[in-house]
Design a protein around this motif. Structure first.
Motif, PDB file in Angstrom:
ATOM      1  N   ASN A   1       0.840  -1.214   0.000  1.00  0.00           N
ATOM      2  CA  ASN A   1       0.000   0.000   0.000  1.00  0.00           C
ATOM      3  C   ASN A   1       0.866   1.253   0.000  1.00  0.00           C
ATOM      4  O   ASN A   1       0.574   2.230  -0.690  1.00  0.00           O
ATOM      5  N   ARG A   2       1.919   1.203   0.817  1.00  0.00           N
ATOM      6  CA  ARG A   2       2.814   2.367   0.929  1.00  0.00           C
ATOM      7  C   ARG A   2       3.488   2.643  -0.419  1.00  0.00           C
ATOM      8  O   ARG A   2       3.581   3.795  -0.851  1.00  0.00           O
ATOM      9  N   ILE A   3       3.939   1.557  -1.076  1.00  0.00           N
ATOM     10  CA  ILE A   3       4.592   1.726  -2.382  1.00  0.00           C
ATOM     11  C   ILE A   3       3.592   2.305  -3.388  1.00  0.00           C
ATOM     12  O   ILE A   3       3.909   3.242  -4.130  1.00  0.00           O
ATOM     13  N   ASN A   4       2.353   1.781  -3.378  1.00  0.00           N
ATOM     14  CA  ASN A   4       1.329   2.290  -4.311  1.00  0.00           C
ATOM     15  C   ASN A   4       1.059   3.768  -4.078  1.00  0.00           C
ATOM     16  O   ASN A   4       0.973   4.551  -5.023  1.00  0.00           O
ATOM     17  N   THR A   5       0.922   4.146  -2.795  1.00  0.00           N
ATOM     18  CA  THR A   5       0.639   5.549  -2.472  1.00  0.00           C
ATOM     19  C   THR A   5       1.762   6.451  -2.977  1.00  0.00           C
ATOM     20  O   THR A   5       1.513   7.460  -3.656  1.00  0.00           O
ATOM     21  N   LEU A   6       2.990   6.084  -2.649  1.00  0.00           N
ATOM     22  CA  LEU A   6       4.133   6.926  -3.045  1.00  0.00           C
ATOM     23  C   LEU A   6       4.254   7.000  -4.571  1.00  0.00           C
ATOM     24  O   LEU A   6       4.534   8.063  -5.128  1.00  0.00           O
ATOM     25  N   CYS A   7       4.038   5.860  -5.220  1.00  0.00           N
ATOM     26  CA  CYS A   7       4.174   5.852  -6.678  1.00  0.00           C
ATOM     27  C   CYS A   7       3.065   6.654  -7.358  1.00  0.00           C
ATOM     28  O   CYS A   7       3.297   7.296  -8.380  1.00  0.00           O
ATOM     29  N   ASN A   8       1.867   6.632  -6.761  1.00  0.00           N
ATOM     30  CA  ASN A   8       0.794   7.484  -7.291  1.00  0.00           C
ATOM     31  C   ASN A   8       1.141   8.948  -7.109  1.00  0.00           C
ATOM     32  O   ASN A   8       1.041   9.753  -8.028  1.00  0.00           O
ATOM     33  N   ASP A   9       1.594   9.293  -5.887  1.00  0.00           N
ATOM     34  CA  ASP A   9       1.897  10.694  -5.569  1.00  0.00           C
ATOM     35  C   ASP A   9       3.039  11.234  -6.414  1.00  0.00           C
ATOM     36  O   ASP A   9       3.053  12.403  -6.789  1.00  0.00           O
TER      37      ASP A   9
END
Lengths: 263, 240
Positions: free
Chosen positions: B112-120
């Protein structure tokens, strides 16, 4: 020590191996070439030497044991050098990794890296030269353990040098084992060395390992004293190398070499 | 988390890289560290990260002395760092690098953390690409994602937008600004980019020859030295 952090450091290197076929090929290539070369030399000596008469595979078995030692040591060094070459070194030391976690993770990853290279070579021994290292029997595990410990010890010592003196110490990484090979009596008995050199060689666990391997294959007898001596010496050297690694780390912090270390 | 530096010195074989530094960075504030090349900024950051051992003095993070190994590890869990001189392994994909560092920092719900950062940070399309194949702007965003993977309470930024084009530089600055506000992150920013420092930093410390020669808000420093902007103030101070 936390398993997850050590696992992270391990998969960093396993991803690297998995992602590159030439890298896997390179790991397998050298041990295989080594085995083929020593296979033919071994065959020649078996046919024309009184000492090795009727003892097929003594040299070849010693060659594979020595290669295992060589790969263990080089693997440990390579894992560390990869961090320097990729300029990732500082990232690693600002992560919450204890030194004990770094040493443990690299020790186990180096074993995986070594096995990737050595297992195909071992498997080739039998069909190509009719020799199996399994002939060494149950003590084989202890001999491998001893060599692995010594290889790791050398790896930790070279890594300590890299930490303390920076990438300039890299050449020592490649030459460290060549320096010890003549004294280790890999392919010849200890008695070949001049007496004064024998005293020095007796301080190396390698001598006991290779003397024992020859003794098992030639005389069919196991002398556990040799195996115990090798393991005890390894334990002493391994502990010393870990202490030196800690000192090197603190020396590197004092000298400032942990910042921006890279090629 | 706060940073307190007390009576800090660093000598390298007779050369004093840092001399008697004393400062405090309060939790949730962004402080700029300015100075010419070789003035001791990187050495100071190195000592805060525990990479360099001070000759004299203390680095206290949340009042914990990081020279004690146990403290160093517990502080590093909540700290992170970015520098253009440090790279991520080039042969690993973006996702692999983030997984490795996520696990190293024991991040919970890592995917989830990787997805959030990659989206941002607009990195989704590069997740499977080797890090070494990215442009310098894209690599910089990956390094930024790595530096935020553990949701750090303290972030040390050493020239975070060096070698970036103006557009990417502006994007990174905006992201850092919003991130710090949202997460109450304590940031120490070493930079040569005066507009960046003016925009992001509440407080600025000017370093020269290993010492802090002046400090204050951007407006205070400009007014005090009778200049029109931070760049001129910087030039006056380093040339004096």
């Amino acid at each position: 020590m936390k398993l997850r952090r050590m696992y992270a450091l391990s998969i960093r290197h396993l991803y690297l191996i998995r992602g590159s076929f030439p890298r896997i090929l390179d790991l397998i290539y050298w041990p295989t070439i080594q085995i083929i070369l020593w296979g033919f030399i071994s065959k020649f000596f078996t046919m024309y030497s009184d000492y090795y008469n009727n003892t097929v595979g003594v040299i070849l078995s010693c060659a594979i044991l020595y290669d295992f030692l060589f790969r263990s040591s080089i693997s440990f060094n390579m894992l560390f050098l990869e961090e320097i070459w990729s300029r990732n070194f500082t990232n690693l030391f600002v992560a919450p990794l204890k030194l004990s976690e770094i040493i443990t993770a690299l020790t186990f990853t180096a074993l995986v890296r070594t096995l990737i290279g050595i297992v195909p070579a071992v498997l080739l021994m039998s069909p190509l030269f009719g020799v199996s290292i399994i002939n060494l029997g149950a003590p084989l595990f202890l001999l491998f353990l001893s060599l692995y410990m010594f290889g790791t010890t050398l790896g930790i010592l070279v890594t300590s040098g890299l930490l303390r003196f920076g990438p300039a110490f890299e050449n020592t990484a490649w030459s460290s084992l060549f320096l010890l090979a003549p004294l280790g009596c890999v392919y010849y008995p200890l008695s070949i060395l001049p007496e004064w050199l024998q005293y020095i060689s007796n301080l190396l666990p390698l001598v006991y390992v290779f003397e024992e391997a020859r003794s098992i294959l030639i005389n069919n007898s196991v002398n556990y004293d040799n195996i115990i001596n090798a393991l005890l010496l390894n334990l002493i050297y391994f502990s010393l190398s870990v202490i030196i690694f800690y000192f090197s780390f603190y020396g590197a912090r004092k000298k400032g070499t942990l910042v921006n270390m890279g090629e | 988390m706060s940073i307190k530096i007390k009576n800090l010195y660093k000598n390298y074989k007779g050369f004093e890289a840092v001399k008697n530094l004393n400062f405090e960075i309060k939790k949730g504030s962004i402080t700029g560290l300015l100075g010419p090349n070789g003035c001791g900024k990187t050495t100071t950051i190195g000592m805060i990260l525990g990479l360099i051992r001070p000759t004299v003095g203390e680095v206290l993070i949340n009042n914990k002395d990081i020279e004690i190994e146990k403290n160093r590890i517990s502080v590093l869990e909540k700290m992170n760092f970015i520098s253009p001189y440090v790279e991520l392994p080039k042969k690993l994909s973006v996702e692999e690098n983030l997984i490795v560092y996520g696990k190293m920092y024991e991040v919970k719900n890592l995917q989830n953390r990787i997805n959030t950062l990659c989206n941002d940070l607009n990195l989704k399309e590069f997740l499977n690409k080797k890090t070494g194949e990215l442009s310098s702007g894209q690599k910089n965003r990956v390094s930024l994602a790595k530096s935020l993977i553990n949701n750090p309470e303290i972030l040390l930024l050493d020239e975070p937008t060096a070698s970036l084009d103006p557009d990417t530089g502006d994007y990174v600055r905006s992201y850092i600004e919003n991130y710090a506000k949202k997460n109450n992150t304590t940031i120490l920013l070493a930079s040569h980019n005066m507009s960046e420092v003016e925009r992001l930093c509440e407080n600025i410390m000017m370093m020269k020859q290993g010492k802090i020669i002046d400090e204050g808000t951007c407006e205070e420093l400009i007014f005090k030295h009778g200049r029109v902007n931070l760049e001129e103030t910087f030039l006056k101070l380093v040339r004096e």
